[in-house]
Structure formats: structure tokens, C-alpha cells
Design an enzyme around this catalytic site. Structure first.
Site, PDB file in Angstrom:
ATOM      1  N   ARG A 142       4.278   5.005  14.706  1.00  0.00           N
ATOM      2  CA  ARG A 142       3.068   4.848  15.509  1.00  0.00           C
ATOM      3  C   ARG A 142       1.898   5.674  14.960  1.00  0.00           C
ATOM      4  O   ARG A 142       0.783   5.605  15.479  1.00  0.00           O
ATOM      5  CB  ARG A 142       3.336   5.294  16.949  1.00  0.00           C
ATOM      6  CG  ARG A 142       4.438   4.534  17.660  1.00  0.00           C
ATOM      7  CD  ARG A 142       4.831   5.210  18.973  1.00  0.00           C
ATOM      8  NE  ARG A 142       3.765   5.171  19.950  1.00  0.00           N
ATOM      9  CZ  ARG A 142       3.722   4.326  20.979  1.00  0.00           C
ATOM     10  NH1 ARG A 142       4.706   3.462  21.152  1.00  0.00           N
ATOM     11  NH2 ARG A 142       2.740   4.351  21.836  1.00  0.00           N
ATOM     12  N   TYR A 145      -1.790   4.499  14.072  1.00  0.00           N
ATOM     13  CA  TYR A 145      -2.721   4.334  15.190  1.00  0.00           C
ATOM     14  C   TYR A 145      -3.066   5.680  15.814  1.00  0.00           C
ATOM     15  O   TYR A 145      -4.246   6.031  15.963  1.00  0.00           O
ATOM     16  CB  TYR A 145      -2.102   3.406  16.236  1.00  0.00           C
ATOM     17  CG  TYR A 145      -3.015   3.083  17.393  1.00  0.00           C
ATOM     18  CD1 TYR A 145      -4.109   2.244  17.222  1.00  0.00           C
ATOM     19  CD2 TYR A 145      -2.774   3.599  18.667  1.00  0.00           C
ATOM     20  CE1 TYR A 145      -4.945   1.924  18.289  1.00  0.00           C
ATOM     21  CE2 TYR A 145      -3.600   3.282  19.740  1.00  0.00           C
ATOM     22  CZ  TYR A 145      -4.684   2.452  19.541  1.00  0.00           C
ATOM     23  OH  TYR A 145      -5.513   2.145  20.591  1.00  0.00           O
ATOM     24  N   LYS A 149      -6.726   7.393  15.261  1.00  0.00           N
ATOM     25  CA  LYS A 149      -7.655   7.629  16.370  1.00  0.00           C
ATOM     26  C   LYS A 149      -8.002   9.118  16.493  1.00  0.00           C
ATOM     27  O   LYS A 149      -9.134   9.471  16.851  1.00  0.00           O
ATOM     28  CB  LYS A 149      -7.050   7.111  17.673  1.00  0.00           C
ATOM     29  CG  LYS A 149      -6.979   5.596  17.771  1.00  0.00           C
ATOM     30  CD  LYS A 149      -8.353   4.977  17.969  1.00  0.00           C
ATOM     31  CE  LYS A 149      -8.249   3.511  18.369  1.00  0.00           C
ATOM     32  NZ  LYS A 149      -9.562   2.907  18.668  1.00  0.00           N
ATOM     33  N   ARG A 186       2.321  -5.784  24.529  1.00  0.00           N
ATOM     34  CA  ARG A 186       2.050  -4.729  25.505  1.00  0.00           C
ATOM     35  C   ARG A 186       2.828  -4.996  26.789  1.00  0.00           C
ATOM     36  O   ARG A 186       3.160  -6.124  27.113  1.00  0.00           O
ATOM     37  CB  ARG A 186       0.550  -4.634  25.786  1.00  0.00           C
ATOM     38  CG  ARG A 186      -0.227  -4.141  24.570  1.00  0.00           C
ATOM     39  CD  ARG A 186      -1.609  -3.714  24.973  1.00  0.00           C
ATOM     40  NE  ARG A 186      -2.607  -4.379  24.163  1.00  0.00           N
ATOM     41  CZ  ARG A 186      -3.886  -4.019  24.115  1.00  0.00           C
ATOM     42  NH1 ARG A 186      -4.312  -3.010  24.838  1.00  0.00           N
ATOM     43  NH2 ARG A 186      -4.736  -4.671  23.362  1.00  0.00           N
ATOM     44  N   TYR A 204      12.760  -1.027  27.913  1.00  0.00           N
ATOM     45  CA  TYR A 204      13.236  -0.171  26.822  1.00  0.00           C
ATOM     46  C   TYR A 204      13.693   1.159  27.397  1.00  0.00           C
ATOM     47  O   TYR A 204      13.079   1.690  28.326  1.00  0.00           O
ATOM     48  CB  TYR A 204      12.133   0.007  25.777  1.00  0.00           C
ATOM     49  CG  TYR A 204      11.811  -1.299  25.086  1.00  0.00           C
ATOM     50  CD1 TYR A 204      12.580  -1.732  24.005  1.00  0.00           C
ATOM     51  CD2 TYR A 204      10.786  -2.120  25.543  1.00  0.00           C
ATOM     52  CE1 TYR A 204      12.314  -2.938  23.381  1.00  0.00           C
ATOM     53  CE2 TYR A 204      10.521  -3.337  24.926  1.00  0.00           C
ATOM     54  CZ  TYR A 204      11.288  -3.742  23.849  1.00  0.00           C
ATOM     55  OH  TYR A 204      11.028  -4.951  23.240  1.00  0.00           O
ATOM     56  N   ARG A 211       3.875   5.018  33.137  1.00  0.00           N
ATOM     57  CA  ARG A 211       2.529   4.759  32.648  1.00  0.00           C
ATOM     58  C   ARG A 211       1.609   4.576  33.864  1.00  0.00           C
ATOM     59  O   ARG A 211       2.063   4.329  34.970  1.00  0.00           O
ATOM     60  CB  ARG A 211       2.470   3.479  31.803  1.00  0.00           C
ATOM     61  CG  ARG A 211       3.288   3.491  30.530  1.00  0.00           C
ATOM     62  CD  ARG A 211       2.716   4.417  29.465  1.00  0.00           C
ATOM     63  NE  ARG A 211       3.455   4.292  28.224  1.00  0.00           N
ATOM     64  CZ  ARG A 211       4.569   4.964  27.941  1.00  0.00           C
ATOM     65  NH1 ARG A 211       5.082   5.815  28.834  1.00  0.00           N
ATOM     66  NH2 ARG A 211       5.175   4.802  26.780  1.00  0.00           N
ATOM     67  N   ARG A 276       2.878   9.184  30.868  1.00  0.00           N
ATOM     68  CA  ARG A 276       1.475   9.043  30.460  1.00  0.00           C
ATOM     69  C   ARG A 276       0.645   8.789  31.704  1.00  0.00           C
ATOM     70  O   ARG A 276       0.814   7.770  32.366  1.00  0.00           O
ATOM     71  CB  ARG A 276       1.365   7.884  29.476  1.00  0.00           C
ATOM     72  CG  ARG A 276       0.015   7.706  28.813  1.00  0.00           C
ATOM     73  CD  ARG A 276      -0.381   8.849  27.908  1.00  0.00           C
ATOM     74  NE  ARG A 276       0.393   9.019  26.714  1.00  0.00           N
ATOM     75  CZ  ARG A 276       0.477   8.181  25.686  1.00  0.00           C
ATOM     76  NH1 ARG A 276      -0.160   7.031  25.712  1.00  0.00           N
ATOM     77  NH2 ARG A 276       1.178   8.477  24.629  1.00  0.00           N
TER      78      ARG A 276
END
Length: 319
Positions: A142, A145, A149, A186, A204, A211, A276
Site C-alpha cells: 500500500r 499510495y 500522499k 472499496r 476480510y 471504519r 480508522r
């Protein structure tokens, strides 16, 4: 006076909604996209507007136009797409930032960077305030990305300090709504499509990871407020404070869709964050912003969009 506004990634999910919003406010909008993940269908309904134009362009190359504001949204944002060509993903974040910051410097335009909650990685602090530096793997799958950023944010603040460029940095948390790419992998679009097709929902890990989910209209409102607020560089978290496990989200989607889907479990992907959720205190204080659309209401709108899309993919320009 009508502003000339550039939106990179303007044919994408967020970009198309932003272009629509800016046109509704009377701006002259230039949409730039290379159409790797963006779609002409997302912006086809805007083509007849005389104050909207589209440029097929890759932001890893310089762009020479005159603008007053720049929203830099260009970059694949789903793991399936940004891992397809990770080198290009990093280039889009880093070279794209350099090129757009150079344009802002030359034209004296205000520029907003669409950064991401991924800069926090798999966080050890919860919820995540802007002051938290994050826990990011720099060499994982990952990283193209996440670190791209993070580097873009570095460039924005260095251009601000060194060249006095007028910057804004938004850290965007999970956002969903109509015009999400049906194949982007997503979580919301995955769950909705699986539920509508009566397929088992894929979770998963054990589905306990959490989230927060912000409806697209709320997110766009936050971006516009940040761009037009004086003396606030950011970074500013934009996202919902409602926190849900993946299992809770799956159950909501199945219920709202009226589906008979079951649930299957797959191994957790590498570096997938366990928690998150944004601390949006800064956005509430400085922008008077917080999400207004509850998850159930937003999911209803999103599911209706995908029902129509799956029935007739050609019919949804502008939906």
C-alpha cells in the site's frame, strides 16, 4: 467575479461531484483527467454547460493554463487501482503535486491537496487528530499510495514555506455515494454490489476492523469550505465520526438492499488498518463543518444508484 477553477481527477468519483458543485456556484470549471480511473459517464451531464471544459491530461506532466483555484484530486484511490501500477501511483502523487504546485506558484492560485486518512497508516492513536504523525509501512504493497500522499503533503508545506504558495490540505476519510466505480474494490461498493447480486458479502479478517463512512455530499461541502476559508493551511481531517465494524456495515447493506446474501471470510490484506476514525474537532471549529447525512440515509441513496447502474450501466450519466 467568476472564478476559474481547475479540478484534477475531475472525472472521478469525488471529482465529478466537486465539478458539479462548483458549476452550481457559478464558477468556470476545468476538469483534468487521464481517465485511468475517471469516467466520461461521470461528467457527461456537465458537457453542455458553457463554463465546463475537459482536458485529457496526466498530471505527471506540466500543465500551462491560467486559473484562480486548483483542487488536486488526481490519483487512483482504491487498492485495486493504485496497486495495478504502483510506480505510476507514486509518480501521480509526487510529480503531480510538483506540477500543480508549480502552476499555483506561477498563477498565484490557491491550491487544495486531496490527501487521505492513509497518511495515518495503521494508527496507534484513536481517533486520529491532525497532529498524529502516523504509523506507515514505507515498503509494503500500500506504500505507493500512503507514502505518495505523505510526500505530497511534504511538498505542499515546503512550497508554502519556501515560495509562499497559498495551500490547503484536506485529509479525506472513507467516502461513499453515487458514481463510485463498481469495480474499484472499496468496501461500500463491494458490499452493495455483492448484496444486490445476491452473492455472499466478502469480509476480510474477522470483520472486526472499523471504519467511518462519510457521504459524498458532506465531503464535497467540507472541501469547498476549506478552499474558501482564509488563513487555514490544514491539514484538516474530513470524515464521519460514526465508527462501524466491517461486519456491522455488511449487515446494514444486506438489510437495506433487502438481500439474502450471507457472509464469507478471507484473510486480512497486508497492512490493512484495524481502526480508522477522524478527530474532526478542527473542521468543526474552523470550518463549522460536520457530516449531516447518516449512514443509513447515505446507503439508501448509494444502493438506489447501484440498482439502476446494474440494471442499465449506460443510463446513469450524472446520477
Amino acid at each position: 467575479m467568476k472564478k476559474k477553477v481547475l479540478v484534477t481527477g475531475g472525472a472521478g468519483f469525488l471529482g465529478s461531484h466537486l465539478c458539479e458543485r462548483l458549476l452550481s456556484e457559478g464558477d468556470d470549471v476545468i476538469c483534468v483527467d487521464n481517465f485511468f480511473t475517471g469516467s466520461k459517464e461521470n461528467i457527461a451531464h456537465l458537457m453542455g454547460n458553457p463554463f465546463f471544459e475537459v482536458l485529457r491530461h496526466d498530471v505527471t506532466f506540466p500543465l500551462y493554463i491560467e486559473v484562480d483555484q486548483i483542487y488536486n484530486l488526481a490519483c487512483p484511490a482504491s487498492p485495486i487501482h493504485y496497486q495495478f501500477d504502483p510506480v505510476q501511483t507514486t509518480k501521480t502523487s509526487v510529480h503531480g503535486a510538483i506540477n500543480m504546485l508549480g502552476l499555483a506558484k506561477r498563477t498565484k492560485a490557491r491550491i487544495l491537496q486531496a490527501s487521505t486518512s492513509e497518511v495515518y497508516g495503521d494508527p496507534e492513536l484513536h481517533p486520529q487528530p491532525e497532529s498524529y504523525w502516523g504509523k506507515v509501512n514505507p515498503i509494503g504493497i500500500r506504500s505507493c499510495y500512503d507514502e505518495g500522499k505523505r510526500c505530497a503533503e511534504t511538498l505542499f508545506f515546503d512550497y508554502y514555506r519556501q515560495h509562499k504558495v497559498d495551500i490547503r490540505v484536506a485529509r479525506i476519510f472513507n467516502t461513499y455515494g453515487p458514481r463510485m466505480n463498481v469495480c474499484d474494490g472499496r468496501v461500500v461498493s463491494n458490499f452493495v454490489v455483492q448484496a444486490l447480486q445476491e452473492k455472499d458479502i466478502t469480509l476480510y479478517g474477522d470483520g472486526s476492523q472499523t471504519r467511518s463512512f462519510c457521504y459524498v455530499d458532506d465531503l464535497i461541502e467540507g472541501l469547498v469550505r476549506l478552499m474558501n476559508t482564509e488563513n487555514l493551511t490544514g491539514p484538516v481531517n474530513l470524515g464521519s465520526c460514526g465508527e462501524f465494524t466491517m461486519r456491522e456495515l455488511a449487515e446494514k447493506v444486506v438489510a437495506i438492499a433487502g438481500s439474502n446474501s450471507g457472509i464469507t471470510f478471507e484473510p486480512l490484506p497486508m497492512d490493512d488498518p484495524k481502526q480508522r476514525r477522524p478527530d474532526i474537532t478542527l473542521a468543526m471549529e474552523k470550518l463549522a463543518w460536520e457530516p449531516a447525512i447518516a449512514l443509513d440515509a447515505g446507503l439508501n441513496k448509494t444502493i438506489e444508484y447501484f440498482k439502476k447502474y446494474l440494471a442499465n450501466p449506460e443510463s446513469l450519466s450524472g446520477s
